[in-house]
Design a protein around this motif. Structure first.
Motif, PDB file in Angstrom:
ATOM      1  N   GLN A  32      84.808  69.766  42.567  1.00 39.66           N
ATOM      2  CA  GLN A  32      84.536  69.431  41.177  1.00 39.66           C
ATOM      3  C   GLN A  32      84.864  70.635  40.297  1.00 39.66           C
ATOM      4  O   GLN A  32      84.641  71.769  40.683  1.00 39.66           O
ATOM      5  N   SER A  33      85.396  70.361  39.102  1.00 38.08           N
ATOM      6  CA  SER A  33      85.765  71.447  38.200  1.00 38.08           C
ATOM      7  C   SER A  33      85.430  71.097  36.762  1.00 38.08           C
ATOM      8  O   SER A  33      85.196  69.937  36.418  1.00 38.08           O
ATOM      9  N   SER A  67      80.442  71.020  36.780  1.00 37.37           N
ATOM     10  CA  SER A  67      81.382  69.946  37.059  1.00 37.37           C
ATOM     11  C   SER A  67      81.494  68.980  35.877  1.00 37.37           C
ATOM     12  O   SER A  67      80.485  68.476  35.375  1.00 37.37           O
ATOM     13  N   GLN A  74      91.485  83.231  36.093  1.00 34.26           N
ATOM     14  CA  GLN A  74      92.391  82.486  35.229  1.00 34.26           C
ATOM     15  C   GLN A  74      92.585  83.297  33.958  1.00 34.26           C
ATOM     16  O   GLN A  74      91.686  84.019  33.534  1.00 34.26           O
ATOM     17  N   ASP A 115      82.595  71.268  29.694  1.00 32.51           N
ATOM     18  CA  ASP A 115      83.345  72.349  29.063  1.00 32.51           C
ATOM     19  C   ASP A 115      82.376  73.436  28.618  1.00 32.51           C
ATOM     20  O   ASP A 115      81.486  73.193  27.797  1.00 32.51           O
ATOM     21  N   SER A 155      85.804  73.300  32.588  1.00 30.76           N
ATOM     22  CA  SER A 155      86.730  74.075  31.768  1.00 30.76           C
ATOM     23  C   SER A 155      85.956  75.085  30.921  1.00 30.76           C
ATOM     24  O   SER A 155      84.731  74.995  30.795  1.00 30.76           O
ATOM     25  N   LEU A 210      91.619  75.291  31.813  1.00 30.00           N
ATOM     26  CA  LEU A 210      91.335  74.004  32.438  1.00 30.00           C
ATOM     27  C   LEU A 210      91.224  74.133  33.956  1.00 30.00           C
ATOM     28  O   LEU A 210      91.647  75.126  34.546  1.00 30.00           O
ATOM     29  N   ASN A 211      90.653  73.082  34.573  1.00 30.42           N
ATOM     30  CA  ASN A 211      90.525  73.023  36.041  1.00 30.42           C
ATOM     31  C   ASN A 211      89.858  74.271  36.611  1.00 30.42           C
ATOM     32  O   ASN A 211      90.334  74.886  37.573  1.00 30.42           O
ATOM     33  N   VAL A 212      88.760  74.640  35.985  1.00 25.93           N
ATOM     34  CA  VAL A 212      87.989  75.807  36.418  1.00 25.93           C
ATOM     35  C   VAL A 212      86.884  75.336  37.357  1.00 25.93           C
ATOM     36  O   VAL A 212      86.099  74.448  37.014  1.00 25.93           O
ATOM     37  N   ARG A 213      86.809  75.905  38.548  1.00 19.18           N
ATOM     38  CA  ARG A 213      85.789  75.513  39.515  1.00 19.18           C
ATOM     39  C   ARG A 213      84.393  75.877  39.024  1.00 19.18           C
ATOM     40  O   ARG A 213      84.213  76.854  38.300  1.00 19.18           O
ATOM     41  N   SER A 214      83.453  75.094  39.448  1.00 15.78           N
ATOM     42  CA  SER A 214      82.063  75.340  39.050  1.00 15.78           C
ATOM     43  C   SER A 214      81.613  76.717  39.520  1.00 15.78           C
ATOM     44  O   SER A 214      82.009  77.184  40.588  1.00 15.78           O
TER      45      SER A 214
END
Length: 383
Positions: free
Chosen positions: A29-30, A104, A60, A107, A32, A73-77
């Motif tokens: 789960q990710s 998860s 990132q 933003d 942002s 974007l698509n940043v892991r928890s």
């Protein structure tokens, strides 16, 4: 019947377990991270580097847009440290840090107003951000003047071409246009230089371009001074020494020019022949043919397949011819290598510019000293 039902039930359980074991794992789960960065004047801060590093080491990076906004974007928890890096030349200072939690599907907002941050952190922080803003302003000014100067250099070079082609009655106007464009371009780079800070990595480019402006206009002393400043800022660029050598040779400062070309050759051995050829060309164009011989001989030794070098060497050696009295006549004595240089140019470029000029050179030698032998057929075709 009961045993049958038990076996059936057991089979269902086993199948369910097997299916469970073979089922694909759910994707990680990710979420942002996004926000807006405002500068010390509470205005959108563009092109600021934003770097997010998780407590597990994941990284990132992005930059703010013209509105000061950014998004990762698509940043892991997990827990992240968000670094805000000040723009050059203060990019070596410690970046500003703030932590956030990424969950998860959500933003995480990181909105930073440096006007408020500075007010809270006191005088030291305020001075740091103020310096960053000043540096940003200087960089923008430097870039604007540098680009304007570059555009004017292109116009200056075209004006120089136009001057060379101008009829006699238009030369004064063309000459003044070249001078005006040179002055305008020089002013832009001088203004750019005012925005340079101590040990500015862009300094060498500004001084080199200023040298190019003066060089194009034939202002040799000014060009030499600017090229020397470029070298002082970045002493490992062969082209800077080469250009310095060009203007020094044109100014008649032969020994200083030789030092510059020698340094260029040392820094760039694969192109050493070019450096010595340029030295010879500069001297040749300045009508110092005797001085041009030595560097052209070096160029020919390093790059024996260059027809231009051999032609210029032959033409320069003609300058060293002498006469000898034999009986009642004065006989021409050509310097050793004169005929051979011309012949080499013809061999390498028989149908090209340098080969044709070398043939004409050999014809002139035969007129001066009838009966000399050459390996080239100089007889003109019958019309």
């Amino acid at each position: 019947m009961k045993r049958f039902h038990k076996s059936w039930a057991l089979a269902v359980i086993l199948m369910a377990a097997l299916a469970s074991g073979l089922a694909p794992r759910a994707a990680a789960q990710s979420g942002s991270i996004s926000g807006t960065i405002l500068d010390v004047n509470a205005k959108p801060w563009a092109d600021v580097v934003i770097r997010a590093v998780s407590d597990q080491g994941a990284k990132q990076e992005t930059k703010t847009d013209s509105g000061g906004k950014f998004s990762l974007l698509n940043v892991r928890s997990g827990i992240y440290t968000v670094f805000v890096q000040f723009p050059p030349p203060n990019d070596k200072q410690a970046p500003y840090e703030v932590k956030c939690r990424v969950q998860s599907g959500e933003d995480a907002k990181v909105d930073l107003n440096f006007q408020e941050i500075v007010a809270k952190q006191g005088a030291a922080a305020q001075e740091q951000v103020k310096k960053a803003e000043e540096a940003k302003s200087k960089m923008e000014g430097l870039k604007a003047h540098f680009n304007a100067g570059n555009a004017l250099i292109d116009q200056e070079k075209q004006a120089k071409i136009d001057l060379a082609k101008a009829p006699a009655d238009q030369r004064e106007v063309a000459k003044q246009k070249l001078a005006d464009l040179s002055d305008q371009a020089a002013k832009e780079f001088q203004e750019a230089a005012k925005s340079l800070v101590e040990k500015d990595p862009n300094a060498h480019l500004v001084w080199f371009k200023l040298g190019e402006v003066y060089d194009t206009a034939g202002r040799n002393d000014d060009a030499a001074q600017a090229y020397r400043q470029a070298i002082a800022a970045k002493p490992d660029v062969p082209g800077y020494y080469n250009n310095l050598g060009n203007v020094l040779a044109r100014a008649g400062k032969i020994e200083e020019a030789k030092e510059a070309y020698t340094k260029s050759a040392e820094l760039d051995p694969p192109n050493a022949a070019t450096a010595w050829r340029n030295f010879g060309i500069s001297l040749y164009n300045a009508n110092r043919l005797g001085d041009a011989v030595a560097p052209l001989q070096k160029a020919a030794e390093l790059d024996p397949k260059n027809a231009q070098t051999w032609y210029l060497l032959g033409a320069s050696l003609v300058y060293k011819m002498t006469t000898k009295k034999v009986g009642d006549k004065e006989e021409v004595q050509f310097a050793p290598g004169t005929i051979e240089a011309y012949q080499k140019a013809v061999e390498l470029d028989p149908n090209g510019t340098w080969g044709q000029q070398a043939k004409q050179g050999l014809e002139q030698l035969q007129l001066m000293a009838p009966g000399i032998e050459t390996k080239v057929n100089l007889k003109k075709k019958k019309s």
